[in-house]
Design a protein around this motif. Structure first.
Motif, PDB file in Angstrom:
ATOM      1  N   UNK A  44       0.873  -1.165   0.000  1.00  0.00           N
ATOM      2  CA  UNK A  44       0.000   0.000   0.000  1.00  0.00           C
ATOM      3  C   UNK A  44       0.916   1.222   0.000  1.00  0.00           C
ATOM      4  N   UNK A  45       0.734   2.081  -1.000  1.00  0.00           N
ATOM      5  CA  UNK A  45       1.569   3.267  -1.128  1.00  0.00           C
ATOM      6  C   UNK A  45       0.707   4.522  -1.027  1.00  0.00           C
ATOM      7  N   UNK A  46       1.300   5.588  -0.502  1.00  0.00           N
ATOM      8  CA  UNK A  46       0.603   6.861  -0.304  1.00  0.00           C
ATOM      9  C   UNK A  46       1.331   7.945  -1.093  1.00  0.00           C
ATOM     10  N   UNK A  47       0.564   8.775  -1.803  1.00  0.00           N
ATOM     11  CA  UNK A  47       1.130   9.869  -2.584  1.00  0.00           C
ATOM     12  C   UNK A  47       1.391  11.049  -1.656  1.00  0.00           C
ATOM     13  N   UNK A  48       2.641  11.547  -1.628  1.00  0.00           N
ATOM     14  CA  UNK A  48       2.977  12.658  -0.735  1.00  0.00           C
ATOM     15  C   UNK A  48       3.115  13.985  -1.478  1.00  0.00           C
ATOM     16  N   UNK A  49       2.771  14.009  -2.753  1.00  0.00           N
ATOM     17  CA  UNK A  49       2.889  15.231  -3.538  1.00  0.00           C
ATOM     18  C   UNK A  49       4.058  15.191  -4.499  1.00  0.00           C
ATOM     19  N   UNK A  50       5.006  14.305  -4.256  1.00  0.00           N
ATOM     20  CA  UNK A  50       6.169  14.165  -5.125  1.00  0.00           C
ATOM     21  C   UNK A  50       6.369  12.731  -5.580  1.00  0.00           C
ATOM     22  N   UNK A  51       6.163  11.772  -4.670  1.00  0.00           N
ATOM     23  CA  UNK A  51       6.382  10.371  -5.016  1.00  0.00           C
ATOM     24  C   UNK A  51       5.507   9.484  -4.149  1.00  0.00           C
ATOM     25  N   UNK A  52       5.405   8.214  -4.567  1.00  0.00           N
ATOM     26  CA  UNK A  52       4.639   7.226  -3.813  1.00  0.00           C
ATOM     27  C   UNK A  52       5.544   6.677  -2.711  1.00  0.00           C
ATOM     28  N   UNK A  53       5.119   6.797  -1.452  1.00  0.00           N
ATOM     29  CA  UNK A  53       5.918   6.301  -0.340  1.00  0.00           C
ATOM     30  C   UNK A  53       5.210   5.119   0.306  1.00  0.00           C
ATOM     31  N   UNK A  54       5.961   4.183   0.909  1.00  0.00           N
ATOM     32  CA  UNK A  54       5.339   3.017   1.548  1.00  0.00           C
ATOM     33  C   UNK A  54       4.406   3.448   2.676  1.00  0.00           C
ATOM     34  N   UNK A  55       3.259   2.795   2.729  1.00  0.00           N
ATOM     35  CA  UNK A  55       2.264   3.128   3.752  1.00  0.00           C
ATOM     36  C   UNK A  55       1.868   1.893   4.560  1.00  0.00           C
ATOM     37  N   UNK A  56       1.888   0.715   3.919  1.00  0.00           N
ATOM     38  CA  UNK A  56       1.514  -0.504   4.615  1.00  0.00           C
ATOM     39  C   UNK A  56       1.564  -1.700   3.681  1.00  0.00           C
ATOM     40  N   UNK A  57       1.144  -2.846   4.196  1.00  0.00           N
ATOM     41  CA  UNK A  57       1.105  -4.078   3.415  1.00  0.00           C
ATOM     42  C   UNK A  57      -0.265  -4.721   3.537  1.00  0.00           C
ATOM     43  N   UNK A  58      -0.657  -5.439   2.495  1.00  0.00           N
ATOM     44  CA  UNK A  58      -1.908  -6.200   2.502  1.00  0.00           C
ATOM     45  C   UNK A  58      -1.590  -7.611   2.024  1.00  0.00           C
ATOM     46  N   UNK A  59      -2.245  -8.603   2.593  1.00  0.00           N
ATOM     47  CA  UNK A  59      -1.955 -10.003   2.273  1.00  0.00           C
ATOM     48  C   UNK A  59      -2.413 -10.395   0.876  1.00  0.00           C
ATOM     49  N   UNK A  60      -3.487  -9.767   0.384  1.00  0.00           N
ATOM     50  CA  UNK A  60      -4.013 -10.116  -0.940  1.00  0.00           C
ATOM     51  C   UNK A  60      -4.849  -8.955  -1.471  1.00  0.00           C
ATOM     52  N   UNK A  61      -5.467  -9.168  -2.632  1.00  0.00           N
ATOM     53  CA  UNK A  61      -6.251  -8.104  -3.271  1.00  0.00           C
ATOM     54  C   UNK A  61      -7.458  -7.706  -2.429  1.00  0.00           C
ATOM     55  N   UNK A  62      -8.137  -8.673  -1.826  1.00  0.00           N
ATOM     56  CA  UNK A  62      -9.325  -8.353  -1.031  1.00  0.00           C
ATOM     57  C   UNK A  62      -8.976  -7.460   0.157  1.00  0.00           C
ATOM     58  N   UNK A  63      -7.905  -7.776   0.843  1.00  0.00           N
ATOM     59  CA  UNK A  63      -7.495  -6.952   1.988  1.00  0.00           C
ATOM     60  C   UNK A  63      -7.050  -5.566   1.528  1.00  0.00           C
ATOM     61  N   UNK A  64      -6.380  -5.504   0.380  1.00  0.00           N
ATOM     62  CA  UNK A  64      -5.953  -4.202  -0.156  1.00  0.00           C
ATOM     63  C   UNK A  64      -7.158  -3.342  -0.488  1.00  0.00           C
TER      64      UNK A  64
END
Length: 96
Positions: A44-64
């Motif tokens: 899971x990545x979060x946009x900070x205005x310049x680049x995508x930074x790591x935000x978290x992990x999900x086990x599969x598509x449903x959890x994501x």
């Protein structure tokens, strides 16, 4: 030439800050469609205005999807009542 002003561009750019996306953690050339590898873990990545930074992990598509779209956990509306069968008619599009 229809260039947007710098302030319009900045508003459009700032509106995306905090947006999340899920990227499958699989070998390959880069991010692919979300429907590919549904059982693969997702970053899971979060946009900070310049680049995508790591935000978290999900086990599969449903959890994501639950992480990205928490409001969609609302129960679906009840199914509508089935429509009654139409009586036999002589209309031009009716099959004999």
């Amino acid at each position: 030439m229809d260039d947007e002003s710098l302030s319009q561009w900045a508003e459009r750019r700032d509106a995306r800050i905090g947006q999340l996306r899920a990227v499958p953690l699989v070998n390959g050339e880069g991010p692919h469609g979300s429907h590919l590898h549904p059982d693969a873990p997702r970053a899971i990545q979060r946009w900070n205005g310049r680049l995508w930074e790591p935000h978290g992990l999900a086990a599969n598509l449903a959890e994501a999807r639950r992480t990205l779209f928490p409001a969609s956990e609302i129960a679906p509306p009840p199914k509508p009542k089935p429509t009654p069968n139409l009586a036999a008619g002589t209309g031009r599009h009716r099959k004999p």
